[in-house]
Motif scaffolding. Sequence first.
Motif, PDB file in Angstrom:
ATOM      1  N   ASN A 175      -0.479  -1.741   1.529  1.00  0.00           N
ATOM      2  CA  ASN A 175       0.581  -2.574   2.109  1.00  0.00           C
ATOM      3  C   ASN A 175       0.403  -4.049   1.749  1.00  0.00           C
ATOM      4  N   VAL A 203       7.405  -4.931   3.722  1.00  0.00           N
ATOM      5  CA  VAL A 203       6.777  -3.695   4.212  1.00  0.00           C
ATOM      6  C   VAL A 203       7.050  -3.444   5.698  1.00  0.00           C
ATOM      7  N   GLY A 204       8.052  -4.132   6.256  1.00  0.00           N
ATOM      8  CA  GLY A 204       8.436  -3.887   7.647  1.00  0.00           C
ATOM      9  C   GLY A 204       7.307  -4.224   8.595  1.00  0.00           C
ATOM     10  N   SER A 207       4.476  -2.566   8.860  1.00  0.00           N
ATOM     11  CA  SER A 207       3.246  -1.918   8.391  1.00  0.00           C
ATOM     12  C   SER A 207       2.036  -2.819   8.610  1.00  0.00           C
ATOM     13  N   ILE A 230       7.412   6.789   6.139  1.00  0.00           N
ATOM     14  CA  ILE A 230       7.455   5.733   7.152  1.00  0.00           C
ATOM     15  C   ILE A 230       7.869   6.310   8.509  1.00  0.00           C
ATOM     16  N   VAL A 284       9.573   2.155  -1.834  1.00  0.00           N
ATOM     17  CA  VAL A 284       8.919   1.000  -1.191  1.00  0.00           C
ATOM     18  C   VAL A 284       9.862  -0.201  -1.050  1.00  0.00           C
ATOM     19  N   ILE A 325      12.294  -0.290   2.944  1.00  0.00           N
ATOM     20  CA  ILE A 325      11.678  -0.080   4.241  1.00  0.00           C
ATOM     21  C   ILE A 325      12.455  -0.872   5.300  1.00  0.00           C
ATOM     22  N   TRP A 350       9.906  -0.554  10.781  1.00  0.00           N
ATOM     23  CA  TRP A 350       9.285   0.721  10.412  1.00  0.00           C
ATOM     24  C   TRP A 350       7.927   0.466   9.758  1.00  0.00           C
ATOM     25  N   ARG A 351       7.061   1.491   9.843  1.00  0.00           N
ATOM     26  CA  ARG A 351       5.701   1.330   9.312  1.00  0.00           C
ATOM     27  C   ARG A 351       5.388   2.376   8.244  1.00  0.00           C
ATOM     28  N   ILE A 352       4.657   1.951   7.204  1.00  0.00           N
ATOM     29  CA  ILE A 352       4.190   2.876   6.171  1.00  0.00           C
ATOM     30  C   ILE A 352       2.984   3.630   6.724  1.00  0.00           C
TER      31      ILE A 352
END
Length: 395
Positions: A223, A233-234, A236, A269, A282, A285, A289-291
């Motif tokens: 990330n 990456v939201g 993450s 995610i 990627v 996102i 939201w989380r990876i």
Amino acid sequence: MQKQTIRDIDVTGQRVFLRVDYNVQFDDGAILDDFRLRESLPTIRFLEERGAKIIICSHRGRPGGRVVEELRNEPVARHLSTLLGRTVKSVRDCIGPEVEHAVAGMQPGEVLLLENVRFYPEEEANDREFSRKLASLADVFVSDAFGTAHRAHASVVGIAEYLPGVAGLLMERELDYLGRVAENPERPFAIILGGAKVSEKLAILRNLSEHADLICIGGGIANTFLKAQGIDVGASLVEDERIEDALEIMRLAARRDDLRLLMPTDVVIANAAGERINTVSVNRIPPGWRILDLGRQTLDDIREALAPMKTVVWNGPIGFFERPPFDKGSIDVARILADLVGATTVVGGGETAAAVARAGVSDRISHVSTGGGASLEMLEGKTLPGVAVLRDRVE
Ligand code: ADP
Ligand code: MG
């Protein structure tokens, strides 16, 4: 430098102080994972067959230099007895008259397990007098405690000042595989790096990027690399203070045109509440939201890129594997490694070894290390203090 092992000395009838890493957990009297115990059996059997008196020493947990009832070694002795098919006696101390008496009564081939050595603060302080007392129990020091070899503690390092120290068969194996990977791997050579913290992996990246042909980055650490490339990456897990380091690694990698850096292109995610799960590119996102795992496309890319490799080392789960279904990617990577033909595969790290075990492929990996921190330090190219004190092999 090659280290002497128990094969290089005559242990017949000798009192052997065998330091192991039996830092294992129990739940309601049942051992949770006996991997480290099983890995130490070849050394014990070797010593047993030669009629050595085997005095085993280990720590367990973090008692902080005092007696903690739940961290006694007695349940370990019981489980070890089951594995060996014979009685392993245990004593409730690791130095002093009770221990000396028990050692004096040992028959050739007998096994005695000492009490948790970290019940004494002198152990972690690498106290000389304490080291001398431990050493006085035996004629030879044998170390199989690879998982603790990065710690300069009395029963790992200090004791070697008073006794000749050699490697056990597990230590030999760990040094053989991890040493080769860190110094002179057969190429093409790939690393798969995951886990949660970039800061813990920078030294490895710097060391291995010099001779690796492929570096696959996944897990939480990816990330920070994605963000460094300007990707949103939201919510993450990201280490903002490591973005500069990520950029530096990418610059280092770009300078070598025979090195490929493989970054995630799609990811699994979840939304903030964790009840909605999706796989996306990627670049897509949504905020909040989380990876939590690698996507199918990225896993296929990894599989394809690994196919021609001769050496592959993996450290750090590539997803939030404690929480299914986010363990899928890590299980998949374990299977990819197991299926590689003609490659040496090495897995290091506590959680990574657990992922390999969950995939059920541990016995199809060339070497699963018993060391977490110790295996990381080996991959960083460091010499571990608990290895440095062992006798060098004379060429
Ligand atoms: P090891 O113990 O094998 O050395 P690490 O301690 O480096 O591995 O990292 C393991 C941790 O990384 C695990 O707890 C795992 O859940 C976490 N992790 C991996 N990927 C992610 C992710 N995308 N988001 C959050 N945590 C992650
Ligand atoms: Mg860990």
